[in-house]
Design a protein around this motif. Structure first.
Motif, PDB file in Angstrom:
ATOM      1  N   TRP A 116     -11.658 -34.987  19.683  1.00  0.00           N
ATOM      2  CA  TRP A 116     -10.783 -34.020  18.990  1.00  0.00           C
ATOM      3  C   TRP A 116      -9.560 -34.740  18.417  1.00  0.00           C
ATOM      4  O   TRP A 116      -9.169 -34.504  17.275  1.00  0.00           O
ATOM      5  N   GLU A 117      -8.990 -35.644  19.204  1.00  0.00           N
ATOM      6  CA  GLU A 117      -7.801 -36.368  18.729  1.00  0.00           C
ATOM      7  C   GLU A 117      -8.137 -37.281  17.550  1.00  0.00           C
ATOM      8  O   GLU A 117      -7.305 -37.510  16.675  1.00  0.00           O
ATOM      9  N   GLN A 137     -11.246 -25.186  26.133  1.00  0.00           N
ATOM     10  CA  GLN A 137      -9.961 -25.849  26.352  1.00  0.00           C
ATOM     11  C   GLN A 137     -10.176 -27.360  26.247  1.00  0.00           C
ATOM     12  O   GLN A 137     -11.144 -27.894  26.812  1.00  0.00           O
ATOM     13  N   ASP A 157      -9.342 -22.638  15.786  1.00  0.00           N
ATOM     14  CA  ASP A 157      -7.917 -22.719  16.118  1.00  0.00           C
ATOM     15  C   ASP A 157      -7.366 -21.306  16.201  1.00  0.00           C
ATOM     16  O   ASP A 157      -6.674 -20.848  15.315  1.00  0.00           O
ATOM     17  N   LEU A 169      -4.515 -29.828  26.490  1.00  0.00           N
ATOM     18  CA  LEU A 169      -4.066 -30.296  25.175  1.00  0.00           C
ATOM     19  C   LEU A 169      -4.171 -29.209  24.109  1.00  0.00           C
ATOM     20  O   LEU A 169      -3.399 -29.180  23.159  1.00  0.00           O
ATOM     21  N   HIS A 170      -5.147 -28.303  24.263  1.00  0.00           N
ATOM     22  CA  HIS A 170      -5.380 -27.290  23.226  1.00  0.00           C
ATOM     23  C   HIS A 170      -6.293 -26.199  23.793  1.00  0.00           C
ATOM     24  O   HIS A 170      -7.223 -26.541  24.526  1.00  0.00           O
ATOM     25  N   PRO A 171      -6.084 -24.921  23.509  1.00  0.00           N
ATOM     26  CA  PRO A 171      -4.959 -24.346  22.773  1.00  0.00           C
ATOM     27  C   PRO A 171      -3.797 -24.051  23.731  1.00  0.00           C
ATOM     28  O   PRO A 171      -4.025 -23.761  24.905  1.00  0.00           O
ATOM     29  N   HIS A 172      -2.594 -24.091  23.205  1.00  0.00           N
ATOM     30  CA  HIS A 172      -1.402 -23.836  24.018  1.00  0.00           C
ATOM     31  C   HIS A 172      -0.956 -22.393  23.849  1.00  0.00           C
ATOM     32  O   HIS A 172      -0.181 -22.098  22.960  1.00  0.00           O
ATOM     33  N   TRP A 173      -1.444 -21.511  24.674  1.00  0.00           N
ATOM     34  CA  TRP A 173      -1.053 -20.110  24.554  1.00  0.00           C
ATOM     35  C   TRP A 173       0.104 -19.777  25.490  1.00  0.00           C
ATOM     36  O   TRP A 173       0.779 -18.763  25.294  1.00  0.00           O
ATOM     37  N   THR A 178      -5.315 -17.984  17.878  1.00  0.00           N
ATOM     38  CA  THR A 178      -4.190 -17.603  18.726  1.00  0.00           C
ATOM     39  C   THR A 178      -4.739 -16.766  19.881  1.00  0.00           C
ATOM     40  O   THR A 178      -5.894 -16.306  19.837  1.00  0.00           O
TER      41      THR A 178
END
Ligand code: SF4
Length: 291
Positions: free
Chosen positions: A227-228, A216, A236, A272-276, A238
């Motif tokens: 990362w940004e 995460q 990436d 910030l990532h990943p948005h599940w 799902t």
């Protein structure tokens, strides 16, 4: 042989139903205080896994009593484990560790310890202490392995080797302590084959349980900055793809290794990532539905 659920694994180990209570004993980490580095692991943000009742300015006793109040009434016969999760749970002089662990065990209904730590913070003296406690109160040592790949460990600034982690597992198990391993799936630059290679190596070791979580990206971390800026490559996937990979991982693990969990869900304001957008129970349902 079917794989045991983690709650049943704990019930068998302690002979009763138990609930972990987080304790923040005010430990630091050699990877943050300058002993190894000042920056820490690039993904580290301890506030993402520290609940509100676990506050290092309160005593261990106070935190555990608050935690008990939080769970009060859930089950009439509930007992508790003091979970030294924040930062590095063995990073202090042995006398101080002994005082903190024994303070926790003196709280009514606390029947054991879970201690989360780095593999390079398990000296023989610390293991002597834990082995002694284990005679009367079972101790689970949760070792942050994350990956066995040296290039990844360097990239994430773990400041210990994969070999060190594998040796720590053996040394802890040899003392009769219960071993939990912590692994991260989706570390920067790793392929699914790399992750599976870590799983396969860890499966050969005397590990009782494994806690997985997906990589995460948390606000305010070095990982987020890299990362940004596009300097790091992250898988990436799902939630469905991650769940399918977890199925593959489990096929590689012998049934005697219990899975504590597969995912971690950081607070939305930090993630910030990943948005599940899933709670752990929703992810579990998705995982169960896949096959
Ligand atoms: S070892 Fe743990 S506490 Fe220390 S910097 Fe890494 S993630 Fe943070």
């Amino acid at each position: 042989m079917a794989r045991q659920r983690y709650s049943d694994f704990l019930k068998q180990l302690y002979g009763m139903r138990v609930q972990k209570l987080n304790v923040n004993a005010g430990f630091s980490c050699p990877n943050r205080d300058g002993s190894l580095s000042h920056g820490g692991c690039i993904y580290c943000n301890n506030s993402s896994f520290t609940p509100a009742f676990s506050n290092s300015s309160a005593t261990v006793t106070h935190q555990l009593l608050e935690g008990k109040n939080f769970y009060n009434g859930k089950y009439a016969d509930m007992k508790y484990l003091a979970y030294f999760q924040s930062f590095t749970g063995t990073y202090a002089p042995v006398e101080k560790l002994s005082a903190l662990y024994n303070e926790a065990l003196a709280v009514p209904d606390v029947v054991g310890l879970v201690i989360s730590t780095r593999p390079d913070c398990l000296s023989d003296e610390v293991l002597d202490l834990l082995q002694g406690i284990n005679v009367t109160h079972k101790v689970i040592v949760e070792i942050g392995v994350e990956t066995i790949h040296e290039r990844t460990l360097a990239l994430i600034n773990r400041c210990h080797s994969g070999q060190c982690a594998m040796e720590a597992i053996g040394r802890v198990a040899k003392r009769g302590l219960t071993v939990g391993a912590h692994l991260i799936l989706g570390l920067p630059g790793e392929t699914k084959d790399d992750m599976m290679a870590t799983v396969d190596e860890i499966a050969k070791l005397p590990v009782n349980s494994i806690k997985f979580h997906q990589m995460q990206v948390l606000r305010g971390t070095e990982l987020a900055r890299q990362w940004e800026r596009g300097e790091l490559k992250l898988i990436d996937w799902t939630a469905q793809e991650y769940a399918a990979f977890c199925h593959r991982v489990f096929e590689h693990l012998p049934p005697n290794i219990t899975i504590e969990r597969m995912v971690s869900m950081a607070p939305p304001n930090l993630l910030l990532h990943p948005h599940w957008g899933l709670k752990p129970a929703q992810f579990k349902a998705l995982f169960d539905d896949l096959y």
